[in-house]
Design a protein around this motif. Structure first.
Motif, PDB file in Angstrom:
ATOM      1  N   LEU A 240       1.129  -0.987  -0.115  1.00  0.00           N
ATOM      2  CA  LEU A 240      -0.170   0.151   0.256  1.00  0.00           C
ATOM      3  C   LEU A 240       0.872   1.093  -0.006  1.00  0.00           C
ATOM      4  O   LEU A 240       0.357   2.749  -0.818  1.00  0.00           O
ATOM      5  CB  LEU A 240      -0.965  -0.182   1.126  1.00  0.00           C
ATOM      6  N   LEU A 241       1.780   1.309   0.756  1.00  0.00           N
ATOM      7  CA  LEU A 241       2.868   2.458   0.704  1.00  0.00           C
ATOM      8  C   LEU A 241       3.483   2.410  -0.665  1.00  0.00           C
ATOM      9  O   LEU A 241       3.915   3.858  -0.695  1.00  0.00           O
ATOM     10  CB  LEU A 241       3.856   2.349   2.174  1.00  0.00           C
ATOM     11  N   ALA A 242       3.878   1.699  -1.183  1.00  0.00           N
ATOM     12  CA  ALA A 242       4.693   1.358  -2.509  1.00  0.00           C
ATOM     13  C   ALA A 242       3.164   2.494  -3.340  1.00  0.00           C
ATOM     14  O   ALA A 242       3.859   3.186  -4.132  1.00  0.00           O
ATOM     15  CB  ALA A 242       4.869   0.153  -2.803  1.00  0.00           C
ATOM     16  N   GLN A 243       2.380   1.884  -3.614  1.00  0.00           N
ATOM     17  CA  GLN A 243       1.479   2.638  -3.790  1.00  0.00           C
ATOM     18  C   GLN A 243       0.975   4.126  -4.319  1.00  0.00           C
ATOM     19  O   GLN A 243       1.164   5.085  -4.529  1.00  0.00           O
ATOM     20  CB  GLN A 243      -0.207   2.578  -4.154  1.00  0.00           C
ATOM     21  N   ALA A 244       1.187   3.898  -2.707  1.00  0.00           N
ATOM     22  CA  ALA A 244       0.351   5.876  -1.828  1.00  0.00           C
ATOM     23  C   ALA A 244       1.869   7.136  -2.172  1.00  0.00           C
ATOM     24  O   ALA A 244       1.779   8.045  -2.621  1.00  0.00           O
ATOM     25  CB  ALA A 244       0.243   5.938  -0.561  1.00  0.00           C
ATOM     26  N   THR A 252      -5.577   3.609  -2.793  1.00  0.00           N
ATOM     27  CA  THR A 252      -5.586   2.428  -2.274  1.00  0.00           C
ATOM     28  C   THR A 252      -6.814   1.726  -1.894  1.00  0.00           C
ATOM     29  O   THR A 252      -7.193   2.732  -1.079  1.00  0.00           O
ATOM     30  CB  THR A 252      -4.023   2.865  -1.491  1.00  0.00           C
ATOM     31  N   PHE A 253      -7.113   0.581  -1.886  1.00  0.00           N
ATOM     32  CA  PHE A 253      -7.806   0.558  -1.616  1.00  0.00           C
ATOM     33  C   PHE A 253      -7.819  -1.346  -1.376  1.00  0.00           C
ATOM     34  O   PHE A 253      -6.901  -1.781  -1.046  1.00  0.00           O
ATOM     35  CB  PHE A 253      -8.806  -0.362  -3.078  1.00  0.00           C
ATOM     36  N   LEU A 254      -7.805  -1.303  -0.082  1.00  0.00           N
ATOM     37  CA  LEU A 254      -7.761  -2.893   1.197  1.00  0.00           C
ATOM     38  C   LEU A 254      -9.328  -3.155   1.099  1.00  0.00           C
ATOM     39  O   LEU A 254      -9.726  -2.719   2.068  1.00  0.00           O
ATOM     40  CB  LEU A 254      -6.122  -2.292   2.257  1.00  0.00           C
ATOM     41  N   ILE A 255      -9.365  -4.676   0.783  1.00  0.00           N
ATOM     42  CA  ILE A 255     -10.660  -5.273   1.174  1.00  0.00           C
ATOM     43  C   ILE A 255     -10.888  -6.624   1.991  1.00  0.00           C
ATOM     44  O   ILE A 255      -9.642  -7.498   1.233  1.00  0.00           O
ATOM     45  CB  ILE A 255     -11.163  -5.064  -0.571  1.00  0.00           C
ATOM     46  N   SER A 256     -11.722  -6.724   2.642  1.00  0.00           N
ATOM     47  CA  SER A 256     -11.447  -8.356   2.899  1.00  0.00           C
ATOM     48  C   SER A 256     -12.732  -7.958   4.191  1.00  0.00           C
ATOM     49  O   SER A 256     -13.488  -6.888   4.491  1.00  0.00           O
ATOM     50  CB  SER A 256     -10.265  -8.375   4.390  1.00  0.00           C
ATOM     51  N   GLU A 257     -12.837  -9.656   3.962  1.00  0.00           N
ATOM     52  CA  GLU A 257     -14.492 -10.548   4.650  1.00  0.00           C
ATOM     53  C   GLU A 257     -13.402 -10.250   6.319  1.00  0.00           C
ATOM     54  O   GLU A 257     -14.748  -9.767   7.532  1.00  0.00           O
ATOM     55  CB  GLU A 257     -14.705 -11.373   4.602  1.00  0.00           C
ATOM     56  N   ASN A 258     -12.293  -9.889   6.675  1.00  0.00           N
ATOM     57  CA  ASN A 258     -11.784 -10.187   8.248  1.00  0.00           C
ATOM     58  C   ASN A 258     -11.695  -8.700   8.670  1.00  0.00           C
ATOM     59  O   ASN A 258     -10.186  -8.281   7.701  1.00  0.00           O
ATOM     60  CB  ASN A 258     -10.684 -10.939   7.976  1.00  0.00           C
TER      61      ASN A 258
END
Length: 416
Positions: A240-244, A252-258
């Protein structure tokens, strides 16, 4: 953190083109069309604070740069080039085999390649564009890159040498796109322009499209990462930092069921962000353009990823391979823990020039085939013509195009 429904409510896919720049970009394009090289010199002084004496960088300077860089960098550039060549050769269109109806494949004659400068000169973009053109068999490659007060970065020039670019010009922005699209006394008109750039470059490409081919209208870079309870939080944090760090507009998008894993990863991101050299850029990007999405099921996760249609889709779950057939929109898929997006930026083989802002719904990443064009060949036998002609005659009659009708009808009559 967003629920799926809330995310869908607030998220809009767009390339964030700043239309307030339109008049300025149009003015630049018109000036280049009218004044040619002189406009390029003037704009370099105005926008880049560089008073140029020559637009073209001589081949001797490219060779000197190649000789001057350290051996580790030289080896890395060559290794990346070889990987890119191998992959692109493996997906290159092949000539169809037929006797009466088939396609011929031809490389473009001359292409222009834009390599960004700015705060992070993209050495890898030289490879991820020009190598593809070379594999396609393009006759002439022309690279443009913004002039710098202390000269173009040596690594960029060395990369230009490695890919055997035919010409390299130190000109950037909308004026570079105009020069490639319409030609000047020094820079020849090209058939197609590829490569990422800033808002001025994106708008200029949009405006010249039709007079010249383009690859896409690039917006801010973006990554979508899908995780589960098995995911290494620190590794994803770095992704994520590499993209930002690309730009304050990077998404940046972070997706999870957890939910706990989402919280864990973002805690690590917060811990590590301030330690990065581009900490200010990262902080602004994450503040304005980060989305953590808590989904209720795998189907919700898939639907959300397909809605975003992101540039880079990274699946770092235990069942990562099962997503390959489920994700139908995305510039490139990075499957598993050991396929981070950064490996694709540099050395994996597929080009890192990818659709952004939801454009993966209808377009794909740059490839060797974008530097090829096809034309159909119709070479019918007497027998095949006799079979096809009656239908053509009836359609010509329906369209009231008598000469079309006669062109077919009298051939058919004379054959009987």
């Amino acid at each position: 953190m967003y629920t799926t429904d809330r995310f869908k409510d607030i998220y809009a896919t767009k390339n964030d083109i700043d239309w307030t720049l339109l008049d300025n970009v149009q003015s630049i394009i018109k000036s280049v069309q009218k004044e040619g090289d002189q406009a390029l010199y003037d704009y370099s002084k105005k926008f880049d604070s560089v008073d140029l004496t020559d637009l073209e960088i001589p081949h001797t300077a490219l060779k000197d740069a190649y000789d001057s860089i350290d051996s580790d960098l030289r080896d890395a550039l060559i290794a990346a080039k070889e990987n890119i060549e191998a992959y692109q050769q493996s997906i290159k269109w092949t000539q169809s085999e037929a006797s009466e109806l088939y396609q011929k494949i031809h490389p473009l004659n001359r292409v222009g390649i834009y390599v960004p400068g700015g705060t992070a000169p993209l050495v890898s973009t030289v490879l991820m564009t020009t190598v593809l053109a070379n594999v396609a068999g393009v006759n002439e490659t022309i690279i443009v890159t913004p002039p710098q007060k202390d000269g173009i970065q040596q690594a960029i020039l060395a990369a230009c040498y490695i890919v055997e670019a035919d010409h390299v010009y130190q000109v950037g922005g909308a004026q570079a796109i105009a020069a490639l699209a319409y030609g000047t006394e020094t820079i020849p008109k090209v058939d197609k322009i590829v490569g990422p750039g800033n808002q001025y470059v994106a708008l200029a490409k949009k405006l010249v499209y039709g007079d010249v081919g383009i690859d896409s209208i690039a917006g801010p870079s973006e990554i979508v990462v899908v995780v589960d309870e098995t995911t290494r939080a620190d590794w994803v944090a770095y992704d994520l930092l590499a993209q930002a760090e690309h730009d304050i507009q990077a998404r940046t998008f972070l997706i999870s069921e957890n939910k706990e894993k989402l919280d864990e990863i973002m805690t690590v991101v917060a811990e590590k962000a301030g330690l990065q050299p581009r900490a200010e850029i990262i902080a602004k990007s994450l503040e304005d353009h980060h989305y953590s999405v808590h989904t209720a099921s795998k189907q919700e996760t898939v639907d959300t990823v397909n809605l975003i249609a992101g540039e880079h889709i990274s699946i770092q779950t235990e069942d990562a391979a099962t997503y390959v057939d489920l994700i139908t929109t995305g510039g490139a898929l990075f499957i598993g823990t050991y396929s981070p997006e950064a490996i694709g930026d540099y050395v994996a083989g597929p080009s890192h020039v990818l659709p952004t802002g939801g454009n993966a719904r209808f377009s794909n990443g740059l490839s060797v085939n974008d530097f090829l064009r096809t034309n159909s060949v119709i070479h019918l036998s007497n027998e095949t013509f006799n079979q096809m002609a009656p239908s053509g005659i009836r359609l010509a009659k329906e369209e009231a195009l008598q000469a079309h009708h006669d062109s077919l009808y009298f051939r058919l009559e004379d054959n009987h």
